[in-house]
Design an enzyme around this catalytic site. Structure first.
Site, PDB file in Angstrom:
ATOM      1  N   ASP A  20       0.802  -1.462  -0.178  1.00 56.36           N
ATOM      2  CA  ASP A  20      -0.148   0.013   0.051  1.00 56.36           C
ATOM      3  C   ASP A  20       0.652   1.362  -0.084  1.00 56.36           C
ATOM      4  O   ASP A  20       0.784   1.966  -0.622  1.00 56.36           O
ATOM      5  CB  ASP A  20      -0.967   0.113   1.388  1.00 56.36           C
ATOM      6  CG  ASP A  20      -0.374  -0.061   2.275  1.00 56.36           C
ATOM      7  OD1 ASP A  20       0.913  -0.740   2.705  1.00 56.36           O
ATOM      8  OD2 ASP A  20      -0.875   0.384   3.719  1.00 56.36           O
TER       9      ASP A  20
ATOM     10  N   ASP B 294       3.920   2.013   9.486  1.00 53.51           N
ATOM     11  CA  ASP B 294       4.093   0.856  10.086  1.00 53.51           C
ATOM     12  C   ASP B 294       2.723  -0.020   9.283  1.00 53.51           C
ATOM     13  O   ASP B 294       1.926  -0.558   9.976  1.00 53.51           O
ATOM     14  CB  ASP B 294       3.626   0.988  11.446  1.00 53.51           C
ATOM     15  CG  ASP B 294       2.362   1.683  11.671  1.00 53.51           C
ATOM     16  OD1 ASP B 294       1.941   2.202  10.907  1.00 53.51           O
ATOM     17  OD2 ASP B 294       2.201   1.921  13.140  1.00 53.51           O
ATOM     18  N   GLU B 295       2.612   0.016   7.966  1.00 52.89           N
ATOM     19  CA  GLU B 295       2.019  -0.933   6.882  1.00 52.89           C
ATOM     20  C   GLU B 295       2.908  -1.591   6.007  1.00 52.89           C
ATOM     21  O   GLU B 295       3.323  -2.768   6.313  1.00 52.89           O
ATOM     22  CB  GLU B 295       1.039  -0.271   6.506  1.00 52.89           C
ATOM     23  CG  GLU B 295       0.000   0.467   7.622  1.00 52.89           C
ATOM     24  CD  GLU B 295      -1.494   0.440   7.000  1.00 52.89           C
ATOM     25  OE1 GLU B 295      -1.818  -0.299   6.459  1.00 52.89           O
ATOM     26  OE2 GLU B 295      -2.237   1.396   7.418  1.00 52.89           O
TER      27      GLU B 295
ATOM     28  N   TRP C 117     -11.744  -5.525  -2.190  1.00 52.96           N
ATOM     29  CA  TRP C 117     -10.469  -6.022  -1.622  1.00 52.96           C
ATOM     30  C   TRP C 117     -10.363  -7.708  -1.921  1.00 52.96           C
ATOM     31  O   TRP C 117      -9.368  -7.836  -2.893  1.00 52.96           O
ATOM     32  CB  TRP C 117     -10.222  -5.869  -0.201  1.00 52.96           C
ATOM     33  CG  TRP C 117      -9.747  -4.564   0.176  1.00 52.96           C
ATOM     34  CD1 TRP C 117      -8.555  -4.106   0.776  1.00 52.96           C
ATOM     35  CD2 TRP C 117     -10.464  -3.171  -0.250  1.00 52.96           C
ATOM     36  NE1 TRP C 117      -8.114  -2.820   0.765  1.00 52.96           N
ATOM     37  CE2 TRP C 117      -9.376  -2.111   0.358  1.00 52.96           C
ATOM     38  CE3 TRP C 117     -11.456  -2.733  -0.527  1.00 52.96           C
ATOM     39  CZ2 TRP C 117      -9.493  -0.614   0.195  1.00 52.96           C
ATOM     40  CZ3 TRP C 117     -11.815  -1.215  -0.715  1.00 52.96           C
ATOM     41  CH2 TRP C 117     -10.809  -0.312  -0.127  1.00 52.96           C
TER      42      TRP C 117
ATOM     43  N   GLU D  30      -2.059   9.209  -0.923  1.00 54.82           N
ATOM     44  CA  GLU D  30      -3.202   8.210  -0.361  1.00 54.82           C
ATOM     45  C   GLU D  30      -4.501   8.982  -0.172  1.00 54.82           C
ATOM     46  O   GLU D  30      -5.612   8.398  -0.453  1.00 54.82           O
ATOM     47  CB  GLU D  30      -2.842   7.940   1.018  1.00 54.82           C
ATOM     48  CG  GLU D  30      -3.800   6.707   1.798  1.00 54.82           C
ATOM     49  CD  GLU D  30      -3.407   6.384   3.060  1.00 54.82           C
ATOM     50  OE1 GLU D  30      -2.552   7.067   3.667  1.00 54.82           O
ATOM     51  OE2 GLU D  30      -3.904   5.095   3.456  1.00 54.82           O
TER      52      GLU D  30
ATOM     53  N   HIS E   2       1.106   6.354  -2.190  1.00 51.47           N
ATOM     54  CA  HIS E   2       0.289   5.500  -2.276  1.00 51.47           C
ATOM     55  C   HIS E   2      -0.438   5.292  -3.585  1.00 51.47           C
ATOM     56  O   HIS E   2      -1.154   6.099  -3.889  1.00 51.47           O
ATOM     57  CB  HIS E   2      -0.980   5.859  -1.255  1.00 51.47           C
ATOM     58  CG  HIS E   2      -1.325   4.967  -0.037  1.00 51.47           C
ATOM     59  ND1 HIS E   2      -0.716   4.689   0.821  1.00 51.47           N
ATOM     60  CD2 HIS E   2      -2.491   3.940  -0.087  1.00 51.47           C
ATOM     61  CE1 HIS E   2      -1.180   3.770   1.734  1.00 51.47           C
ATOM     62  NE2 HIS E   2      -2.381   3.506   1.095  1.00 51.47           N
TER      63      HIS E   2
HETATM   64  C1  BGC Z   1      -3.807   1.078   3.851  1.00 48.00           C
HETATM   65  C2  BGC Z   1      -4.918   1.036   2.584  1.00 48.00           C
HETATM   66  C3  BGC Z   1      -5.847  -0.150   2.585  1.00 48.00           C
HETATM   67  C4  BGC Z   1      -6.746   0.008   3.818  1.00 48.00           C
HETATM   68  C5  BGC Z   1      -7.863  -0.968   4.039  1.00 48.00           C
HETATM   69  C6  BGC Z   1      -5.097   1.175   4.907  1.00 48.00           C
HETATM   70  O1  BGC Z   1      -4.316   1.229   6.260  1.00 48.00           O
HETATM   71  O2  BGC Z   1      -3.122   1.845   3.987  1.00 48.00           O
HETATM   72  O3  BGC Z   1      -4.313   1.307   1.314  1.00 48.00           O
HETATM   73  O4  BGC Z   1      -6.089  -0.610   1.606  1.00 48.00           O
HETATM   74  O5  BGC Z   1      -6.272   0.395   5.012  1.00 48.00           O
HETATM   75  O6  BGC Z   1      -9.024   0.039   3.883  1.00 48.00           O
END
Ligand code: BGC
Length: 710
Positions: free
Chosen positions: A331, A336-337, A396, A597, A618
């Site tokens: 993403d 922290d993802e 998703w 984003e 993003h």
């Molecule tokens: C991410 C998104 C992801 C979403 C889910 C976020 O924290 O960065 O890009 O798809 O969560 O809605």
């Protein structure tokens, strides 16, 4: 695989530290060929006689926890009579802090190495060296490494070697390297070094990027370098790091005496700026360069136009892809993802597959999707699954159908459909089992039109209705399953009936569409019966909003398509070229160098919309590029002759631009389409790699491979 080798590790589990495993061996004779096969739980980098083996960064990459890819390197040129092999390990994605799991998983598994060296001598002898109890291990000079938190290196740390511990981890998880390796792609010199109002020294690379940096310095033993990274400056011109949330993303280096260079080896950062927290003396441009890393995918798509702002947007889309195609489609690369969010990958896959050759990249990721999909058919929201959710949201989970089908369309790859078909059907089964209404998808949790601007106060979710969007995706994915099944010779009658029943039920249940995104989805998925009325409604909503969009993750990718397919091409251009918030060019005008984003990552007062969910890299909204390739320049493959085996080129020019061009290096050769405004008319320059139908002003021309001017 690696049947004679053993998993070996440090005897105790030291959190976030990086053991280095060592083997000294001799080559007794002249070497014809030498190879090493190796992998690790965690990430590794290896050297032989001090030289790095291979160029794979963060090997063995990020996969489902059910499998580990094995790499093979040719080391013939590195072999000497006396050899020292060193392999440094980190917890990496396998065990380190990824997602918010805080390292709690797998308490009893340590980062471990397994490898086999094969020495083939000129006299015909073959010798093997395996990882086993005869190796040594020490805690290394990398005193800390973590994907989110960065790397610490102490050049003076003295390694104390002790015998390794042999671990009985399974070998069944070992598979051949499937994806592209991650490699260093380019280096960028500092654009400027300046002092912020707070008095901090900051280096600006003028490009938000993913990778790390190399420092070079003359130092005294014990001198320290401490660097912190950031994507943006705040409105006062100071470094802003809050949007990294808990990711420390720092670098701490303790120097030895003399001239030295170093770059982190077991982490990566997403950044444009570096704040120099500690450095012996004043840092100068020669002391540092940025190194861009991403999966070794080949660039295939190019967009260009008469508008500098649009060209910057195109560049930002490419940088968004570079920054997020790091073994998996992440993403974002900084906070922290950094996970494989399925929705993001799904909305961007078409653009991704035109910009770069991502066939192999998606084959690997979709294999992980299959592996991590539950027997119930539920597709985790992040692949590899590191989140621990147990529900699939619409848009998703549909990555399981949309991504393989797009890879099939762009590259003509039927194998991917064969491999993914069961997973696609499983996903439909899951929806059916969870929905509270037959033939709709109702009563479940969704991210829905994530970050849509019509979100109620305090919510991340746009106000489009969950049940409508979910049912629409249920229909769309069922349609893909029908098409896929037919292509690979399956009986799909059951799915065709399901598709018809879903469509009827949606049409009966949802007679009105309430938001821009609902209209877009109803039009683009073929749900709306009165397309004329719904497209007018959409156009009116956009105009009433000052020719501005309100769509989030689900509406945005199809917004311009829904307009241009229904007679509103000029309005689509107005949105594309809109410079005021919210729009693609708004971020460009605010100085963006990647895709944001959120539409107002930085608002027009220079403030940040949120610190929780505000990545500046993003790629999702970069999906607009597929409209430029496919509609504005009009390059498309024919659906039943995929992979550009047959092409339709149907440009849709606008007088708002003097010219626009697109080029895609397809598997069949170059397809390109450019148009130039000449007085009241347009001149079109078209190249097709195979037989094509060219449609200009509604007139069809059948042409063969070649270049044409209209
Ligand atoms: C991410 C998104 C992801 C979403 C889910 C976020 O924290 O960065 O890009 O798809 O969560 O809605």
């Amino acid at each position: 695989m690696l049947n004679n080798s053993k998993w070996i590790s440090y005897p105790t589990n030291e959190k976030f530290t990086c053991p280095v495993l060592k083997k000294v061996f001799q080559a007794c004779g002249e070497i014809k060929k030498a190879t090493i096969e190796m992998t690790s739980l965690g990430c590794y980098f290896a050297t032989l006689g001090g030289e790095r083996i291979g160029d794979f960064i963060l090997a063995p990459g990020f996969t489902s926890s059910k499998r580990t890819q094995v790499q093979k390197y040719d080391i013939t040129n590195l072999i000497k009579e006396e050899n020292e092999l060193r392999v440094t390990l980190s917890e990496g994605w396998f065990k380190g802090r990824i997602n918010w799991r805080n390292n709690q998983d797998r308490p009893n598994i340590y980062p471990a190495l397994i490898c086999e060296i094969k020495l083939e001598y000129k006299d015909g002898r073959v010798e093997y060296i395996y990882s086993d109890e005869n190796w040594e291990v020490a805690l290394s000079k990398i005193t800390f490494a973590d994907i989110y938190d960065g790397e610490h290196y102490d050049a003076n740390y003295e390694e104390k070697f002790i015998p390794v511990k042999v671990q009985d981890y399974d070998r069944d998880r070992l598979v051949k390297q499937q994806g592209e390796k991650i490699i260093e792609q380019e280096t960028i010199k500092p654009h400027r070094i300046f002092k912020t109002p707070k008095g901090e020294t900051v280096i600006d690379f003028n490009q938000n990027l993913t990778g790390y940096f190399e420092i070079s310095l003359d130092a005294k033993k014990g001198d320290r370098v401490k660097l912190s990274v950031a994507e943006v400056l705040d409105k006062d011109g100071n470094i802003y790091t809050e949007n990294y949330r808990t990711a420390k993303a720092e670098f701490i280096y303790t120097a030895k005496d003399g001239y030295q260079t170093y770059k982190p080896k077991l982490t990566f950062y997403g950044f444009r700026y570096i704040r120099v927290d500690e450095f012996p003396g004043e840092i100068a441009a020669d002391n540092i360069k940025a190194i861009v890393v991403h999966s070794d995918i080949k660039r295939t798509g190019y967009l260009n136009s008469s508008s500098p702002l649009l060209n910057k947007l195109f560049s930002n889309i490419i940088w968004g892809q570079k920054g997020n195609f790091l073994d998996i489609p992440t993403d974002c690369p900084q906070r922290d993802e950094r996970m494989g969010w399925t929705g993001d990958a799904q909305v961007f896959v078409k653009t991704a597959s035109y910009n770069y050759d991502v066939e192999k990249f998606f084959e690997k990721w979709l294999t992980d999707l299959r592996l991590d999909q539950a027997p119930s058919g539920y597709v985790p929201s992040v692949i590899p699954q590191v989140w621990g959710d147990d529900w699939s949201g619409c848009g998703w989970g549909d990555a399981s159908t949309i991504c393989p089908y797009q890879i099939y369309l762009t590259y003509g790859n039927r194998d991917i459909l064969k491999k993914q078909f069961k997973s696609m059907c499983g996903y439909l089964k899951y929806i059916g089992s969870k929905s509270t209404t037959k033939y709709l998808w109702t009563g479940c949790e969704h991210f829905a039109d994530w970050l849509g601007l019509d979100a109620p106060a305090g919510s991340y979710k746009g106000s489009s209705r969950d049940d409508f969007l979910a049912s629409a995706y249920y229909y769309y994915s069922t349609d893909i399953v029908c098409k896929t099944g037919k292509i690979i010779g399956k009986n799909v009658e059951k799915y065709e009936r399901l598709r018809e029943n879903i469509l009827n039920k949606i049409r009966k249940t949802y007679k009105e569409y309430k938001t821009q995104t609902e209209c877009v989805i109803a039009l683009h998925f073929g749900i709306a019966t009165d397309k004329k009325a719904v497209s007018k409604q959409l156009a009116d909503m956009i105009k009433a909003n000052g020719t501005r969009l309100q769509t989030g993750f689900l509406g945005t990718p199809y917004l311009l398509h829904a307009l241009s397919s229904n007679g509103y091409t000029e309005l689509a251009y107005n949105l594309l070229l809109q410079e005021n918030y919210p729009s693609w060019l708004y971020s460009v005008k605010q100085g963006a160098t990647t895709i944001w984003e959120h539409w107002d990552g930085v608002n027009d007062k220079g403030e940040f919309w949120s610190k929780d969910m505000n990545s500046f890299n993003h790629y999702a909204y970069g999906s607009v590029a597929d409209w430029v390739y496919g509609v504005a320049c009009g390059i498309n493959t024919v659906e039943d002759k995929p992979g550009f085996e047959e092409v339709v080129i149907a440009p849709n020019p606008t007088k708002k631009l003097s010219w626009l061009s697109a080029k895609i290096e397809t598997r069949k050769g170059t397809a390109s389409s450019a148009w130039y405004k000449e007085g009241d008319k347009f001149r079109y320059e078209i190249t097709t790699p195979t037989n094509a139908t060219v449609i200009i002003d509604g007139k069809e021309y059948k042409v063969e491979k070649g270049s044409y001017v209209f």
